[in-house]
Design a protein around this motif. Structure first.
Motif, PDB file in Angstrom:
ATOM      1  N   GLU A 141       4.010   6.257 -10.802  1.00 16.44           N
ATOM      2  CA  GLU A 141       4.231   5.249 -11.828  1.00 16.44           C
ATOM      3  C   GLU A 141       5.713   4.963 -12.041  1.00 16.44           C
ATOM      4  O   GLU A 141       6.497   5.900 -12.286  1.00 16.44           O
ATOM      5  CB  GLU A 141       3.627   5.708 -13.160  1.00 16.44           C
ATOM      6  CG  GLU A 141       2.124   5.898 -13.117  1.00 16.44           C
ATOM      7  CD  GLU A 141       1.537   6.304 -14.451  1.00 16.44           C
ATOM      8  OE1 GLU A 141       0.322   6.161 -14.620  1.00 16.44           O
ATOM      9  OE2 GLU A 141       2.296   6.792 -15.334  1.00 16.44           O
ATOM     10  N   TRP A 143       8.739   3.347 -14.500  1.00 15.33           N
ATOM     11  CA  TRP A 143       8.961   3.521 -15.931  1.00 15.33           C
ATOM     12  C   TRP A 143       8.041   2.636 -16.783  1.00 15.33           C
ATOM     13  O   TRP A 143       7.386   3.111 -17.707  1.00 15.33           O
ATOM     14  CB  TRP A 143      10.423   3.285 -16.276  1.00 15.33           C
ATOM     15  CG  TRP A 143      10.676   2.996 -17.730  1.00 15.33           C
ATOM     16  CD1 TRP A 143      11.177   1.851 -18.264  1.00 15.33           C
ATOM     17  CD2 TRP A 143      10.412   3.869 -18.842  1.00 15.33           C
ATOM     18  NE1 TRP A 143      11.244   1.952 -19.633  1.00 15.33           N
ATOM     19  CE2 TRP A 143      10.776   3.189 -20.018  1.00 15.33           C
ATOM     20  CE3 TRP A 143       9.888   5.162 -18.954  1.00 15.33           C
ATOM     21  CZ2 TRP A 143      10.652   3.742 -21.282  1.00 15.33           C
ATOM     22  CZ3 TRP A 143       9.762   5.720 -20.230  1.00 15.33           C
ATOM     23  CH2 TRP A 143      10.141   5.016 -21.365  1.00 15.33           C
ATOM     24  N   LYS A 144       7.968   1.350 -16.476  1.00 17.64           N
ATOM     25  CA  LYS A 144       7.189   0.444 -17.325  1.00 17.64           C
ATOM     26  C   LYS A 144       5.706   0.780 -17.328  1.00 17.64           C
ATOM     27  O   LYS A 144       5.035   0.656 -18.348  1.00 17.64           O
ATOM     28  CB  LYS A 144       7.411  -1.012 -16.904  1.00 17.64           C
ATOM     29  CG  LYS A 144       8.767  -1.540 -17.311  1.00 17.64           C
ATOM     30  CD  LYS A 144       8.870  -3.036 -17.109  1.00 17.64           C
ATOM     31  CE  LYS A 144      10.227  -3.531 -17.611  1.00 17.64           C
ATOM     32  NZ  LYS A 144      10.373  -4.987 -17.456  1.00 17.64           N
ATOM     33  N   LEU A 147       5.314   4.011 -19.479  1.00 19.88           N
ATOM     34  CA  LEU A 147       5.404   3.678 -20.906  1.00 19.88           C
ATOM     35  C   LEU A 147       4.156   2.914 -21.355  1.00 19.88           C
ATOM     36  O   LEU A 147       3.605   3.187 -22.423  1.00 19.88           O
ATOM     37  CB  LEU A 147       6.662   2.851 -21.184  1.00 19.88           C
ATOM     38  CG  LEU A 147       6.869   2.420 -22.641  1.00 19.88           C
ATOM     39  CD1 LEU A 147       7.035   3.635 -23.553  1.00 19.88           C
ATOM     40  CD2 LEU A 147       8.084   1.494 -22.751  1.00 19.88           C
ATOM     41  N   GLY A 148       3.701   1.988 -20.539  1.00 21.08           N
ATOM     42  CA  GLY A 148       2.500   1.223 -20.887  1.00 21.08           C
ATOM     43  C   GLY A 148       1.278   2.101 -21.041  1.00 21.08           C
ATOM     44  O   GLY A 148       0.458   1.896 -21.946  1.00 21.08           O
ATOM     45  N   GLU A 159       5.716  -1.451 -31.261  1.00 20.09           N
ATOM     46  CA  GLU A 159       7.143  -1.791 -31.331  1.00 20.09           C
ATOM     47  C   GLU A 159       7.637  -2.028 -32.746  1.00 20.09           C
ATOM     48  O   GLU A 159       8.827  -1.912 -33.008  1.00 20.09           O
ATOM     49  CB  GLU A 159       7.436  -3.005 -30.452  1.00 20.09           C
ATOM     50  CG  GLU A 159       7.331  -2.676 -28.976  1.00 20.09           C
ATOM     51  CD  GLU A 159       7.617  -3.880 -28.099  1.00 20.09           C
ATOM     52  OE1 GLU A 159       7.473  -5.022 -28.563  1.00 20.09           O
ATOM     53  OE2 GLU A 159       7.980  -3.659 -26.921  1.00 20.09           O
ATOM     54  N   GLU A 168      10.231   5.801 -27.740  1.00 19.97           N
ATOM     55  CA  GLU A 168      10.567   5.292 -26.408  1.00 19.97           C
ATOM     56  C   GLU A 168      11.676   6.125 -25.772  1.00 19.97           C
ATOM     57  O   GLU A 168      11.633   6.408 -24.567  1.00 19.97           O
ATOM     58  CB  GLU A 168      10.974   3.820 -26.477  1.00 19.97           C
ATOM     59  CG  GLU A 168      11.157   3.220 -25.104  1.00 19.97           C
ATOM     60  CD  GLU A 168      11.347   1.720 -25.107  1.00 19.97           C
ATOM     61  OE1 GLU A 168      12.189   1.248 -24.307  1.00 19.97           O
ATOM     62  OE2 GLU A 168      10.687   1.026 -25.900  1.00 19.97           O
ATOM     63  N   HIS A 172      11.291   8.136 -22.370  1.00 16.78           N
ATOM     64  CA  HIS A 172      12.207   7.904 -21.259  1.00 16.78           C
ATOM     65  C   HIS A 172      12.833   9.222 -20.802  1.00 16.78           C
ATOM     66  O   HIS A 172      13.073   9.433 -19.602  1.00 16.78           O
ATOM     67  CB  HIS A 172      13.291   6.900 -21.652  1.00 16.78           C
ATOM     68  CG  HIS A 172      13.991   6.298 -20.475  1.00 16.78           C
ATOM     69  ND1 HIS A 172      15.200   6.772 -20.005  1.00 16.78           N
ATOM     70  CD2 HIS A 172      13.629   5.298 -19.637  1.00 16.78           C
ATOM     71  CE1 HIS A 172      15.553   6.068 -18.945  1.00 16.78           C
ATOM     72  NE2 HIS A 172      14.622   5.171 -18.694  1.00 16.78           N
TER      73      HIS A 172
END
Length: 198
Positions: A141, A143-144, A147-148, A159, A168, A172
């Motif tokens: 995977e 990063w996006k 995170l998703g 958010e 976040e 990260h």
């Protein structure tokens, strides 16, 4: 399933409006699939109308007795129930996620723990002995996507939450620590149980 059941009719049942909208968008190219509003405990389908009921992770949120009664009601004679469950097998990633998914990062730990009293999967098959198979998987995977997948859980902050930036950053940090070349390896297994509706 939409690709494999081109001659049949599929119904995707989803109680959340946002998820139904996403499902309708994704399934628009498939005229054989209809997205319906409803919970597992009150399926918007006629009696004896389906040959296969397929359920994945959502099974853990069902009220077992009510869902089992609905499965029986909508199942045709000889219908099958397929349950799928994914679980991670990487202990290091599991520990990192446990440290991440805490109240200080905006995670609704009460919601995460607030599930109906569950039953083992075999509860849904009655006296039948279903077939069980396990399939290992490995995902890589970026990063996006990582995170998703975290944000898809109903108990993680969105958010607009005041703790979202902290969440976040912590996510990260996990990604940076465990990823290689911009990809995080996620190892796990999918358990598939198939048997007659009980």
């Amino acid at each position: 399933l939409v690709d494999r059941a081109a001659m049949g009719r599929l119904y995707a049942v989803e109680p959340t409006a946002e998820m139904r909208a996403l499902a309708r968008q994704a399934l628009a190219p498939y005229p054989n699939c209809t997205v319906l509003d409803g919970p597992a405990e009150a399926l918007p389908l006629p009696d004896a109308s389906v040959d296969l009921i397929a359920v994945a992770q959502a099974i853990h949120w069902f009220e077992p007795a009510a869902a089992r009664a609905e499965f029986r009601r909508v199942a045709r004679p000889g219908a099958r129930l397929a349950l799928l469950c994914n679980r991670g097998t990487d202990e290091m990633l599991g520990h990192a996620l446990a440290d991440l998914l805490v109240e200080e990062n905006g995670v609704d730990t009460e919601r995460a723990a607030r599930r109906p009293e569950s039953q083992p999967p075999h509860f849904y098959y009655g006296e039948a002995r279903p077939l069980l198979q396990t399939f290992p998987f490995v995902l890589h995977e970026p990063w996006k996507v990582f995170l998703g997948s975290l944000r898809s859980a109903s108990f993680t902050p969105d958010e607009g939450h005041p703790c979202y930036p902290r969440f976040e950053r912590a996510a990260h940090g996990v990604f940076e620590r465990l990823s290689v070349g911009g990809l995080l390896e996620v190892r796990g297994e999918t358990e598939l149980i198939v048997g007659p509706v009980g």
